[in-house]
Write an enzyme that holds these catalytic residues in place. Structure first.
Site, PDB file in Angstrom:
ATOM      1  N   ASN A   1       0.497  -1.223   0.552  1.00 17.32           N
ATOM      2  CA  ASN A   1       0.020  -0.184   0.206  1.00 17.32           C
ATOM      3  C   ASN A   1       0.731   1.134   0.117  1.00 17.32           C
ATOM      4  O   ASN A   1       1.890   1.164   0.785  1.00 17.32           O
ATOM      5  CB  ASN A   1      -0.804   0.202   1.325  1.00 17.32           C
ATOM      6  CG  ASN A   1      -1.801   0.775   1.214  1.00 17.32           C
ATOM      7  OD1 ASN A   1      -1.560   1.984   1.259  1.00 17.32           O
ATOM      8  ND2 ASN A   1      -3.639   0.903   1.378  1.00 17.32           N
TER       9      ASN A   1
ATOM     10  N   ASP B   1      -0.189   4.374   0.231  1.00 17.41           N
ATOM     11  CA  ASP B   1      -0.800   5.677   0.519  1.00 17.41           C
ATOM     12  C   ASP B   1       0.657   6.400   1.059  1.00 17.41           C
ATOM     13  O   ASP B   1       0.051   7.747   0.734  1.00 17.41           O
ATOM     14  CB  ASP B   1      -2.130   5.689   1.168  1.00 17.41           C
ATOM     15  CG  ASP B   1      -2.686   4.730   0.579  1.00 17.41           C
ATOM     16  OD1 ASP B   1      -3.064   4.327  -0.401  1.00 17.41           O
ATOM     17  OD2 ASP B   1      -3.492   4.217   1.483  1.00 17.41           O
TER      18      ASP B   1
ATOM     19  N   ARG C   1       4.029  19.071   1.871  1.00 17.44           N
ATOM     20  CA  ARG C   1       4.626  19.905   1.783  1.00 17.44           C
ATOM     21  C   ARG C   1       3.867  20.565  -0.008  1.00 17.44           C
ATOM     22  O   ARG C   1       4.362  21.760  -0.533  1.00 17.44           O
ATOM     23  CB  ARG C   1       6.125  19.512   1.759  1.00 17.44           C
ATOM     24  CG  ARG C   1       6.921  19.745   2.773  1.00 17.44           C
ATOM     25  CD  ARG C   1       6.427  21.262   3.473  1.00 17.44           C
ATOM     26  NE  ARG C   1       8.022  22.119   2.655  1.00 17.44           N
ATOM     27  CZ  ARG C   1       8.907  21.938   2.804  1.00 17.44           C
ATOM     28  NH1 ARG C   1       9.400  20.864   3.617  1.00 17.44           N
ATOM     29  NH2 ARG C   1       9.700  22.950   2.601  1.00 17.44           N
TER      30      ARG C   1
ATOM     31  N   HIS D   1      -5.571   3.634  -1.472  1.00 12.85           N
ATOM     32  CA  HIS D   1      -6.923   4.191  -0.975  1.00 12.85           C
ATOM     33  C   HIS D   1      -7.328   5.210  -1.500  1.00 12.85           C
ATOM     34  O   HIS D   1      -6.736   6.063  -1.163  1.00 12.85           O
ATOM     35  CB  HIS D   1      -6.789   3.985   0.415  1.00 12.85           C
ATOM     36  CG  HIS D   1      -8.319   3.853   1.079  1.00 12.85           C
ATOM     37  ND1 HIS D   1      -8.387   3.537   2.368  1.00 12.85           N
ATOM     38  CD2 HIS D   1      -9.725   4.366   0.869  1.00 12.85           C
ATOM     39  CE1 HIS D   1      -9.934   4.679   2.997  1.00 12.85           C
ATOM     40  NE2 HIS D   1     -10.638   4.643   1.401  1.00 12.85           N
TER      41      HIS D   1
ATOM     42  N   ARG E   1      -9.591   7.751  -0.907  1.00 16.51           N
ATOM     43  CA  ARG E   1     -10.391   8.718  -0.014  1.00 16.51           C
ATOM     44  C   ARG E   1     -11.325   9.200  -0.305  1.00 16.51           C
ATOM     45  O   ARG E   1     -11.015  10.340  -0.963  1.00 16.51           O
ATOM     46  CB  ARG E   1      -9.575   8.646   1.274  1.00 16.51           C
ATOM     47  CG  ARG E   1      -9.140   7.809   2.370  1.00 16.51           C
ATOM     48  CD  ARG E   1      -8.314   7.863   3.835  1.00 16.51           C
ATOM     49  NE  ARG E   1      -9.735   8.421   4.456  1.00 16.51           N
ATOM     50  CZ  ARG E   1      -9.788   7.559   5.762  1.00 16.51           C
ATOM     51  NH1 ARG E   1      -9.274   6.216   5.781  1.00 16.51           N
ATOM     52  NH2 ARG E   1     -10.651   8.000   6.171  1.00 16.51           N
TER      53      ARG E   1
ATOM     54  N   HIS F   1      -4.575  11.214   1.251  1.00 19.77           N
ATOM     55  CA  HIS F   1      -3.226  11.367   0.911  1.00 19.77           C
ATOM     56  C   HIS F   1      -3.550  10.548  -0.577  1.00 19.77           C
ATOM     57  O   HIS F   1      -2.655  11.316  -1.571  1.00 19.77           O
ATOM     58  CB  HIS F   1      -2.652   9.840   1.905  1.00 19.77           C
ATOM     59  CG  HIS F   1      -3.661   9.051   1.292  1.00 19.77           C
ATOM     60  ND1 HIS F   1      -4.377   8.471   0.712  1.00 19.77           N
ATOM     61  CD2 HIS F   1      -3.695   8.440   2.893  1.00 19.77           C
ATOM     62  CE1 HIS F   1      -5.231   7.547   1.910  1.00 19.77           C
ATOM     63  NE2 HIS F   1      -4.784   7.313   3.093  1.00 19.77           N
TER      64      HIS F   1
ATOM     65  N   GLU G   1      -9.168   0.536  -2.964  1.00 13.23           N
ATOM     66  CA  GLU G   1      -9.461   0.591  -2.033  1.00 13.23           C
ATOM     67  C   GLU G   1     -10.612   1.812  -1.806  1.00 13.23           C
ATOM     68  O   GLU G   1     -10.258   2.691  -2.325  1.00 13.23           O
ATOM     69  CB  GLU G   1      -8.939   0.442  -0.741  1.00 13.23           C
ATOM     70  CG  GLU G   1      -7.276  -1.083  -0.149  1.00 13.23           C
ATOM     71  CD  GLU G   1      -7.254  -0.583   1.070  1.00 13.23           C
ATOM     72  OE1 GLU G   1      -6.562  -1.499   1.663  1.00 13.23           O
ATOM     73  OE2 GLU G   1      -7.162   0.175   1.606  1.00 13.23           O
TER      74      GLU G   1
ATOM     75  N   THR H   1      -7.287   6.538  10.066  1.00 15.27           N
ATOM     76  CA  THR H   1      -7.476   5.424   9.497  1.00 15.27           C
ATOM     77  C   THR H   1      -8.416   4.160   9.575  1.00 15.27           C
ATOM     78  O   THR H   1      -9.004   4.942  10.531  1.00 15.27           O
ATOM     79  CB  THR H   1      -5.706   4.275  10.029  1.00 15.27           C
ATOM     80  OG1 THR H   1      -5.944   3.293   8.976  1.00 15.27           O
ATOM     81  CG2 THR H   1      -6.094   4.333  10.991  1.00 15.27           C
TER      82      THR H   1
ATOM     83  N   HIS I   1      -4.230  -4.998   7.499  1.00 10.24           N
ATOM     84  CA  HIS I   1      -4.124  -3.037   8.826  1.00 10.24           C
ATOM     85  C   HIS I   1      -3.258  -3.612  10.041  1.00 10.24           C
ATOM     86  O   HIS I   1      -3.175  -4.856  10.464  1.00 10.24           O
ATOM     87  CB  HIS I   1      -5.850  -3.987   8.719  1.00 10.24           C
ATOM     88  CG  HIS I   1      -6.038  -1.925   9.541  1.00 10.24           C
ATOM     89  ND1 HIS I   1      -6.048  -0.643   8.675  1.00 10.24           N
ATOM     90  CD2 HIS I   1      -5.692  -1.407  10.641  1.00 10.24           C
ATOM     91  CE1 HIS I   1      -6.157   0.698   8.967  1.00 10.24           C
ATOM     92  NE2 HIS I   1      -6.602   0.082  10.107  1.00 10.24           N
TER      93      HIS I   1
ATOM     94  N   HIS J   1       1.995   0.824   5.848  1.00  6.87           N
ATOM     95  CA  HIS J   1       2.112   1.972   6.595  1.00  6.87           C
ATOM     96  C   HIS J   1       3.549   1.346   7.255  1.00  6.87           C
ATOM     97  O   HIS J   1       4.826   2.715   7.553  1.00  6.87           O
ATOM     98  CB  HIS J   1       1.246   2.456   7.671  1.00  6.87           C
ATOM     99  CG  HIS J   1       1.550   3.870   8.513  1.00  6.87           C
ATOM    100  ND1 HIS J   1       2.423   3.358  10.494  1.00  6.87           N
ATOM    101  CD2 HIS J   1       1.521   5.333   8.904  1.00  6.87           C
ATOM    102  CE1 HIS J   1       2.083   4.385  10.860  1.00  6.87           C
ATOM    103  NE2 HIS J   1       2.356   5.425   9.596  1.00  6.87           N
TER     104      HIS J   1
END
Length: 242
Positions: A6, A8, A17, A42, A44, A49, A69, A99, A190, A213
């Protein structure tokens, strides 16, 4: 066992930035080169992100699979049908959450999930539902026509005691076997890290792990190629354990 990386939080660093770097496309290609079997993103609703353009760019660049996702909304369904990823994983989403906090409640939304699943399946996109390892939710996932479930490993990863972690592991293990017996493809993810992935990777019913992550965090110190390589090796070694 397959590893979905992932990316993300490559975009999280970029957006901090407002720059054009680091590039999610470059991260996806590096991850692929060093062992990723697919790339997970993902998109969102708040675009915190990953942005729409990132999804199209990564889909066009990678040689493996894109696992998108998305929340259960008409906007995201429309986006998925434009991008045409190989896989879509429908996830629960709350704007205020840091999250994803839990699994999708399939029982409470069966009609809508069944509708989305049929539309995506008819378009040639494989559908996965991100759910807790609960037999009722797993059965509901099968009932709505989803061929894949991704079991939420967050409670296992966040357990504050060894006893609680074992309890959560057994729940995931039992859920994975139940889902597999129903004929579902079983994925998981996850909160997984290089330190807690081994027991989950030992569950033979689980085909794929999606990890983000912790991999990106490790990449800060090791580099992304080595972080991906180490995770893939840990998963491989877990499969060899008795």
């Amino acid at each position: 066992m397959l590893l979905g990386v992932n990316i993300d939080h490559i975009a999280t660093v970029r957006n901090a930035r407002g720059t054009t770097y680091p590039s999610p496309v470059e991260a996806a290609l590096v991850a692929e080169t060093h062992g990723a079997d697919l790339i997970t993103m993902h998109l969102r609703e708040d675009r915190r992100h990953i942005k729409d353009a990132d999804v199209f760019a990564v889909k066009n660049a990678i040689r493996t699979r894109l696992n998108l996702e998305m929340a259960l909304t008409e906007e995201m369904l429309e986006n998925a049908l434009k991008v045409m990823p190989e896989d879509v994983c429908i996830v629960p989403e709350k704007r205020q959450e840091i999250t994803t906090e839990g699994g999708l409640d399939v029982l409470a939304q069966q009609d809508k999930i069944a509708e989305f699943t049929k539309i995506l399946t008819d378009a040639g996109i494989r559908v996965s539902l991100f759910i807790d390892a609960d037999d009722r939710q797993i059965q509901a996932a099968r009932d709505v026509g989803a061929p894949v479930v991704e079991l939420h490993t967050g409670a296992y990863a966040d357990a504050r005691s060894h006893a609680e972690q074992i309890r959560q592991f057994e729940r995931i293990q039992n859920g994975a076997h139940f889902a597999s017996d129903l004929g579902l493809v079983v994925n998981a993810g996850h909160g997984l890290t290089i330190h807690n992935v081994t027991p989950i990777a030992q569950i033979l019913a689980i085909r794929e792990l999606n990890i983000g992550h912790s991999l990106i965090s490790q990449a800060l110190f090791l580099g992304l190629p080595e972080a991906v390589r180490q995770m893939k090796e840990a998963m491989f070694r877990a499969r060899l354990l008795p």
